[in-house]
Scaffold this active site. Structure first.
Site, mmCIF file in Angstrom:
data_model
loop_
_atom_site.group_PDB
_atom_site.id
_atom_site.type_symbol
_atom_site.label_atom_id
_atom_site.label_comp_id
_atom_site.label_asym_id
_atom_site.label_seq_id
_atom_site.Cartn_x
_atom_site.Cartn_y
_atom_site.Cartn_z
ATOM 1 N N ALA A 247 0.806 -1.239 0.000
ATOM 2 C CA ALA A 247 0.000 0.000 0.000
ATOM 3 C C ALA A 247 0.829 1.275 0.000
ATOM 4 O O ALA A 247 0.264 2.366 -0.005
ATOM 5 C CB ALA A 247 -0.995 0.028 1.161
ATOM 6 N N ALA A 248 2.160 1.163 -0.027
ATOM 7 C CA ALA A 248 2.974 2.384 -0.066
ATOM 8 C C ALA A 248 2.714 3.166 -1.354
ATOM 9 O O ALA A 248 2.538 4.389 -1.326
ATOM 10 C CB ALA A 248 4.449 2.040 0.057
ATOM 11 N N GLY A 249 2.691 2.458 -2.490
ATOM 12 C CA GLY A 249 2.411 3.126 -3.753
ATOM 13 C C GLY A 249 1.018 3.725 -3.797
ATOM 14 O O GLY A 249 0.814 4.823 -4.328
ATOM 15 N N ASP A 250 0.051 3.021 -3.233
ATOM 16 C CA ASP A 250 -1.320 3.533 -3.203
ATOM 17 C C ASP A 250 -1.429 4.750 -2.291
ATOM 18 O O ASP A 250 -2.173 5.695 -2.576
ATOM 19 C CB ASP A 250 -2.280 2.437 -2.727
ATOM 20 C CG ASP A 250 -2.322 1.255 -3.678
ATOM 21 O OD1 ASP A 250 -2.126 1.464 -4.890
ATOM 22 O OD2 ASP A 250 -2.527 0.123 -3.215
#
Length: 301
Positions: A247-250
């Protein structure tokens, strides 16, 4: 106040940690198994809601207990689920293997692949010129292309995160203001691996100029490269001890969209998004790892 509409996927994540990836036919021991609510679209919507943006989600879940749990998770973070529909089929599922803080994902789209243009039209009746529309590629491609076009025709700001990556054409790029992808997605879509800052300009040239305001390549711990007009610049990542990059990219996409919604410039929005993404890496899980605006403000002092 401008609103954010996210067209996207809702998945149940099945996560396990391993010290090494198994080879073909090999079994290895893992641990720290857990399940949580995820999906690129749902995660990005949660990231927006945690930044206190008015966030509306357009998607589908299965008509079972799992689907209800996924919908309830979105609601618990303040996402408006008025346009999240229930279908008779199977909810989306993602199988995530975490090796030394880096994740590998196998995805089953389920009913995420059944979004219709009518569903998008219904949601965008509540949208206004200047609102933000976010899309990824964990839904059926035709729905994503339709959503981007419909949003631009309404005068919305469009943020497109083409993941999982496929070759793109005018049906999406002509209606994209901000294109955000990582190194591997950049290479798949443009044929250019962004090893250097100037590669971002080459990548945008490979796309063909289609009115995109900025092409942004996220580089994980190396930050991000942005090609905005004729200017190319890098934004460093915040150094943290990564626990889980899920979820870092999100988080990056959602935080960036919130700052653009508020009228910030691209460079300022990218710096803020980079901090949010790094903080997400310090916690385990997907939506629960995404920092709130208050947490980011506290971190910045």
């Amino acid at each position: 106040m401008n609103k954010i509409f996210v067209l996207g996927s809702v998945n149940c994540d099945f996560v396990i940690n391993t010290p090494k990836m198994p080879r073909g036919g090999e079994t290895v021991s893992g641990g720290a198994f857990f399940t949580n609510a995820g999906g690129k679209g749902a995660n990005q919507a949660v990231a927006c809601a945690k930044q206190k943006a008015d966030t509306y989600f357009i998607g589908k879940v299965g008509g079972d207990g799992l689907g209800r749990e996924l919908a309830d998770a979105l609601k618990s973070y303040g996402v408006d689920t008025s346009y999240l529909k229930t279908a008779a089929g199977r909810s989306g599922a993602a199988f995530i293997i975490v090796e030394n803080g880096e994740n590998r994902i196998i995805l089953d789209g389920g009913v995420n692949l059944e979004i219709t243009s009518a569903q998008i039209d219904e949601a965008l009746l509540a949208a206004d010129c200047g609102d933000v529309f976010i899309a990824q590629l964990e839904n059926n491609f035709n729905a994503v292309a339709y959503g981007l076009r419909a949003a631009k025709q309404k005068g919305m700001i469009t943020v497109f995160n083409p993941a999982p990556a496929v070759k793109l054409g005018a049906e999406t790029l002509d209606y994209t203001d901000y294109l955000i992808f990582n190194e591997s997605e950049c290479e798949i879509i443009t044929g250019v691996y962004p090893a250097l800052s100037e590669d971002a300009k080459r990548a945008r040239a490979a796309l063909g100029y289609k009115g995109i305001k900025a092409v942004i390549v996220t580089l994980g711990s190396r930050g991000a490269i942005c090609c905005e007009g004729e200017e190319v610049y890098s934004v460093p990542a915040l150094e943290v001890r990564a626990t889980d990059t899920t979820a870092a990219g999100d988080t990056f996409v959602g935080a960036f969209a919130c700052k653009i919604k508020d009228g910030d410039g691209v460079k300022s929005a990218l710096k803020y998004a980079s901090i949010c993404a790094a903080l997400a890496c310090t916690k385990t899980g997907a939506q629960q790892s995404i920092p709130t605006r208050d947490e980011v403000v506290a971190f910045l002092g």
